[in-house]
Every structure is written in C-alpha cells, then in structure tokens.
Scaffold this motif. Sequence first.
Motif, PDB file in Angstrom:
ATOM      1  N   ASP A  63      33.160  29.307   8.468  1.00 33.48           N
ATOM      2  CA  ASP A  63      32.220  30.319   7.979  1.00 33.48           C
ATOM      3  C   ASP A  63      32.614  30.646   6.549  1.00 33.48           C
ATOM      4  O   ASP A  63      33.607  31.328   6.304  1.00 33.48           O
ATOM      5  N   THR A  64      31.837  30.151   5.593  1.00 32.42           N
ATOM      6  CA  THR A  64      32.169  30.374   4.182  1.00 32.42           C
ATOM      7  C   THR A  64      31.259  31.402   3.517  1.00 32.42           C
ATOM      8  O   THR A  64      31.394  31.645   2.317  1.00 32.42           O
ATOM      9  N   ASP A  65      30.326  31.995   4.295  1.00 34.80           N
ATOM     10  CA  ASP A  65      29.405  32.953   3.669  1.00 34.80           C
ATOM     11  C   ASP A  65      28.934  34.067   4.603  1.00 34.80           C
ATOM     12  O   ASP A  65      28.036  34.837   4.233  1.00 34.80           O
ATOM     13  N   GLY A  66      29.493  34.164   5.792  1.00 35.88           N
ATOM     14  CA  GLY A  66      29.088  35.224   6.713  1.00 35.88           C
ATOM     15  C   GLY A  66      27.688  35.071   7.250  1.00 35.88           C
ATOM     16  O   GLY A  66      27.089  36.015   7.765  1.00 35.88           O
ATOM     17  N   HIS A  67      27.150  33.865   7.169  1.00 37.08           N
ATOM     18  CA  HIS A  67      25.746  33.667   7.536  1.00 37.08           C
ATOM     19  C   HIS A  67      25.544  33.445   9.029  1.00 37.08           C
ATOM     20  O   HIS A  67      24.587  33.958   9.613  1.00 37.08           O
ATOM     21  N   ARG A  68      26.464  32.717   9.674  1.00 30.79           N
ATOM     22  CA  ARG A  68      26.147  32.289  11.036  1.00 30.79           C
ATOM     23  C   ARG A  68      27.435  32.037  11.805  1.00 30.79           C
ATOM     24  O   ARG A  68      28.256  32.938  11.966  1.00 30.79           O
ATOM     25  N   SER A  69      27.632  30.837  12.283  1.00 34.24           N
ATOM     26  CA  SER A  69      28.812  30.479  13.064  1.00 34.24           C
ATOM     27  C   SER A  69      29.964  30.087  12.136  1.00 34.24           C
ATOM     28  O   SER A  69      29.803  29.960  10.930  1.00 34.24           O
ATOM     29  N   GLY A  70      31.127  29.873  12.753  1.00 36.10           N
ATOM     30  CA  GLY A  70      32.237  29.324  11.995  1.00 36.10           C
ATOM     31  C   GLY A  70      33.495  30.169  12.031  1.00 36.10           C
ATOM     32  O   GLY A  70      33.472  31.358  12.341  1.00 36.10           O
ATOM     33  N   VAL A  71      34.596  29.513  11.670  1.00 31.12           N
ATOM     34  CA  VAL A  71      35.913  30.130  11.615  1.00 31.12           C
ATOM     35  C   VAL A  71      36.203  30.552  10.180  1.00 31.12           C
ATOM     36  O   VAL A  71      35.916  29.808   9.241  1.00 31.12           O
ATOM     37  N   ASN A  72      36.771  31.715  10.006  1.00 31.69           N
ATOM     38  CA  ASN A  72      37.178  32.167   8.672  1.00 31.69           C
ATOM     39  C   ASN A  72      38.246  31.214   8.129  1.00 31.69           C
ATOM     40  O   ASN A  72      39.272  30.996   8.774  1.00 31.69           O
ATOM     41  N   PRO A  73      38.039  30.639   6.941  1.00 32.62           N
ATOM     42  CA  PRO A  73      39.018  29.695   6.389  1.00 32.62           C
ATOM     43  C   PRO A  73      40.406  30.297   6.185  1.00 32.62           C
ATOM     44  O   PRO A  73      41.396  29.564   6.122  1.00 32.62           O
ATOM     45  N   HIS A  74      40.492  31.622   6.062  1.00 31.58           N
ATOM     46  CA  HIS A  74      41.767  32.306   5.857  1.00 31.58           C
ATOM     47  C   HIS A  74      42.488  32.613   7.171  1.00 31.58           C
ATOM     48  O   HIS A  74      43.635  33.051   7.148  1.00 31.58           O
ATOM     49  N   SER A  75      41.823  32.410   8.307  1.00 35.94           N
ATOM     50  CA  SER A  75      42.326  32.936   9.574  1.00 35.94           C
ATOM     51  C   SER A  75      43.382  32.050  10.220  1.00 35.94           C
ATOM     52  O   SER A  75      43.447  30.841   9.986  1.00 35.94           O
ATOM     53  N   ASP A  76      44.192  32.684  11.078  1.00 31.84           N
ATOM     54  CA  ASP A  76      45.143  31.932  11.899  1.00 31.84           C
ATOM     55  C   ASP A  76      44.410  31.125  12.972  1.00 31.84           C
ATOM     56  O   ASP A  76      44.935  30.117  13.450  1.00 31.84           O
ATOM     57  N   THR A  77      43.195  31.579  13.334  1.00 36.78           N
ATOM     58  CA  THR A  77      42.406  30.882  14.356  1.00 36.78           C
ATOM     59  C   THR A  77      42.136  29.436  13.943  1.00 36.78           C
ATOM     60  O   THR A  77      42.146  28.525  14.776  1.00 36.78           O
ATOM     61  N   LEU A  78      41.882  29.221  12.666  1.00 40.89           N
ATOM     62  CA  LEU A  78      41.631  27.864  12.160  1.00 40.89           C
ATOM     63  C   LEU A  78      42.796  26.951  12.513  1.00 40.89           C
ATOM     64  O   LEU A  78      42.590  25.848  13.049  1.00 40.89           O
ATOM     65  N   ILE A  79      44.001  27.380  12.215  1.00 40.73           N
ATOM     66  CA  ILE A  79      45.189  26.562  12.458  1.00 40.73           C
ATOM     67  C   ILE A  79      45.396  26.348  13.951  1.00 40.73           C
ATOM     68  O   ILE A  79      45.701  25.231  14.397  1.00 40.73           O
ATOM     69  N   CYS A  80      45.179  27.410  14.721  1.00 41.17           N
ATOM     70  CA  CYS A  80      45.390  27.332  16.168  1.00 41.17           C
ATOM     71  C   CYS A  80      44.444  26.330  16.815  1.00 41.17           C
ATOM     72  O   CYS A  80      44.861  25.485  17.628  1.00 41.17           O
ATOM     73  N   ILE A  81      43.169  26.392  16.465  1.00 36.29           N
ATOM     74  CA  ILE A  81      42.187  25.472  17.042  1.00 36.29           C
ATOM     75  C   ILE A  81      42.524  24.036  16.656  1.00 36.29           C
ATOM     76  O   ILE A  81      42.493  23.120  17.485  1.00 36.29           O
ATOM     77  N   ALA A  82      42.847  23.819  15.386  1.00 37.35           N
ATOM     78  CA  ALA A  82      43.165  22.467  14.915  1.00 37.35           C
ATOM     79  C   ALA A  82      44.368  21.897  15.659  1.00 37.35           C
ATOM     80  O   ALA A  82      44.382  20.711  16.031  1.00 37.35           O
ATOM     81  N   LYS A  83      45.378  22.704  15.895  1.00 38.56           N
ATOM     82  CA  LYS A  83      46.563  22.233  16.614  1.00 38.56           C
ATOM     83  C   LYS A  83      46.234  21.872  18.053  1.00 38.56           C
ATOM     84  O   LYS A  83      46.709  20.854  18.582  1.00 38.56           O
ATOM     85  N   HIS A  84      45.410  22.690  18.710  1.00 38.60           N
ATOM     86  CA  HIS A  84      45.004  22.396  20.088  1.00 38.60           C
ATOM     87  C   HIS A  84      44.249  21.062  20.153  1.00 38.60           C
ATOM     88  O   HIS A  84      44.477  20.250  21.066  1.00 38.60           O
ATOM     89  N   ILE A  85      43.351  20.852  19.205  1.00 39.86           N
ATOM     90  CA  ILE A  85      42.578  19.604  19.176  1.00 39.86           C
ATOM     91  C   ILE A  85      43.510  18.423  18.921  1.00 39.86           C
ATOM     92  O   ILE A  85      43.423  17.380  19.575  1.00 39.86           O
ATOM     93  N   ASN A  86      44.410  18.600  17.990  1.00 37.66           N
ATOM     94  CA  ASN A  86      45.342  17.540  17.618  1.00 37.66           C
ATOM     95  C   ASN A  86      46.268  17.153  18.770  1.00 37.66           C
ATOM     96  O   ASN A  86      46.658  15.994  18.911  1.00 37.66           O
TER      97      ASN A  86
END
Length: 402
Positions: free
Chosen positions: A140-163
């Motif tokens: 989510d780069t503009d608050g428009h719709r779906s997505g993970v905040n690029p600054h968030s810890d959630t981004l890293i957590c999801i990527a690690k789970h997928i990896n």
Amino acid sequence: MHFTPTNIEDLPTPCCLIDKAKMQRNIARLSAHIGNLNCTLRPHVKTHKSIEVTKAIIDAGNVKGVTVSTLKEADYFFKHGINDILYAVGITPNKIAHVAQLIQQGCDLTVVIDNEDMLSLIFEKMAKHNCVFKVIIELDTDGHRSGVNPHSDTLICIAKHINNSAHTTFEGVMTHAGESYACFTEKAKQDMAAQERDLTLLAVKRLFEEGIHCNTVSIGSTPTAFAVDQLDGITEVRAGVYVFFDLVMAGLGVCDIDDIAMSVLGTVIGHQKDKGWVITDAGWMAMSRDRGTAGHANDYGYGLVAPSSSKDKRYIMSDANQEHGIITEVSNASPETQFEGQSKPPSGAQLKNTVDIFTHFPAAKTIEILPNHACATAAQYSHYYVVENGVAVDKWHSVTGW
C-alpha cells in the motif's frame, strides 16, 4: 471465423466499438515511454479481456507477461498461449484448487497476498496440491486500497513465512497507485508516480537487508505509468486502461478525448420534446453504472456523445435506466449548469438551444457514446466490433465473468 465488413449504422445496438487506429496509437505511446526508461510492461488485460488486443500490445514491444483480475481471465489467456500471468487480486483459500490446476498445466501463475491471516489459510489449502505456488506481496503506497505498509514489520513477517514454506516461492512485491485517479495536475501525477516507485523500492531494500530477494518489483496505474520519469530498480510496470483510454483519463489530462478508442453504439428510439430528451437503446447495462467523472470539472453523466457537435455545446448521457439512455445538451461554456446533484436530468426549459437536438438526433440515428470507465464498459460485452474509417472490419471476442 470470417467477418463481413459492415457500416456501423447497420450493426445491432447497443454494441461496443473499438477504433483500431486510436487503439494502436495508445498502445505504441506507452510501449515507447516504458521502453525509453529501460523497463518492461505487464499489461493489465482486465480492461479489454481480449487476446486480439493483447497480441497488439505484445507486437508493440517491451512486454513481459500479463496481469489479470479473474482466474477465468487466466484460463482464457493461458489457453491462447500467454504463459506468464500475474493474478493481481488477493488470493483466497477457495481459489487455490483452481490456481493449482493452472500451475499443473504449465501456467507460470503468480498470486498476491497482503496479510498474515490469509497466509495461514492458504497454506492449509496449498498443502493438498502437488505444486509450488509463486506468491507476491501487495504494498500500500498511497492509502487507496489493499496492501502492506512498506515501513511495517508485517511486510518482513509475511515474506519470511512465504520464503520458509515448502508450498510457496517468494516472488517479490507489487503496488497499484489507485490514488492517481485523483491527480488532476501534471505535478500531482508526477509526485504520485515518484511516491509509488520510491516506497516500493524502500520495501525491496528492507527485504534485501533481511536476506530476501525480490525477483519482481512491479508498480503501476495508467496515470503514473505515463508520469514516471525513472524506473531504476523496477522490473515491470502494469497498466490497462491506456489501451482504450476513457473520459476519466481525459479528465485527468492523461489523454485527449480524441484519443479514446472505445465507444458504445446506440440507436435513437424516441424523443421527449417537452423535456429536451433524446432516448436511446443504450442504457446503463450498455455503458455500466460507473460515474467516474462525477467529481471532475466536466461531468459527463454516463457518457459523452462523440463527436461533440461544436465547441459551444456537448451532448451527454445525463441519465440512464437499464436499457434506456437519456441524451441531453449541455453548454460547454457553463459547466455549472450541468445536472450534478439533481435526481433527474434538466428539463427542456433548463437547457440552452435544445430546439436542434431532435434534428441532430432523429429517430433511428445511431450514436457513439464515449465511456467514463473503459474497463467497466468493456466488461458488459462478449465481443467488440473493430472499426476502421467508419466501417466495422472485424469482430473480436472477449472473456467475461469470474
């Protein structure tokens, strides 16, 4: 199947027309721009849902795969030889079996996710299938719709789970700058394009610092695709409506009205002279109910009759029922006289110079109406008539539904 060239006034109405020359110019314009920035396009084929249009995009160059918005579209394009497909709507457990079927048939399909709750649910379904699923994280780069905040810890957590999952491969990140549809100046579009790009690259950097590599770094919307001036670090740009353009894009200044390649052909079925109305057989089922220009300086109702008869006035579909469209005349010089906020179109007494609307649009005359939102209008049709110099020269089929 052979198609016999037909004058457009002889086509059954309502129907959808594609001006081939305009479409080809629109395609070439973005292809050249993205190519000049040393990047590639992943066109969003949800706009047209047609293999013939997709082939025209591929022929223009700088294309890598396609983006779809339904798995039915994925089926259709894979069947027609398109192998590299991004399904750009958040994946859900009840679609995993369908995704697995496509992958097992040889489709290079990538799915999208943006939250940990859904991740655990899809993992459970993925475990039941003998394949590995490519997954991309939506930002989510503009608050428009779906997505993970690029600054968030959630981004890293999801990527690690997928990896770390045996059922998935982490593919990268994507975003859609939907707020660009509210950018009415060149600077606003340029700023949004830079924000979309830079926040996406921030996410890539943060993931890299955690030892996670992004094969795909995907951004895109039609306004930002044209506004962006540098794409270093971006692997692909997604856009869709640029192929046809529409009144929303014209209202944002992304294109001119004369660039709009799609129109709906309707026929005059009657007049309501006391009200200043011309009635056509193209209503909101033909145009869609999208009222995307309602917040613009020029509100075109459900569509703009093309071409406008003069610089002083225009004809718009100011109201619509399911199978009936109401065409009225609006002064170009006085946008404040438009019908916005009224429950019905203005009466004849409220309109200027309506006396000639009925001679301009006599009974049985065919009318071309430009759409607010090409994607929504195209989705109403199973085929398009391809027009060259006022003659329908071909009939292209599309895929609809989910």
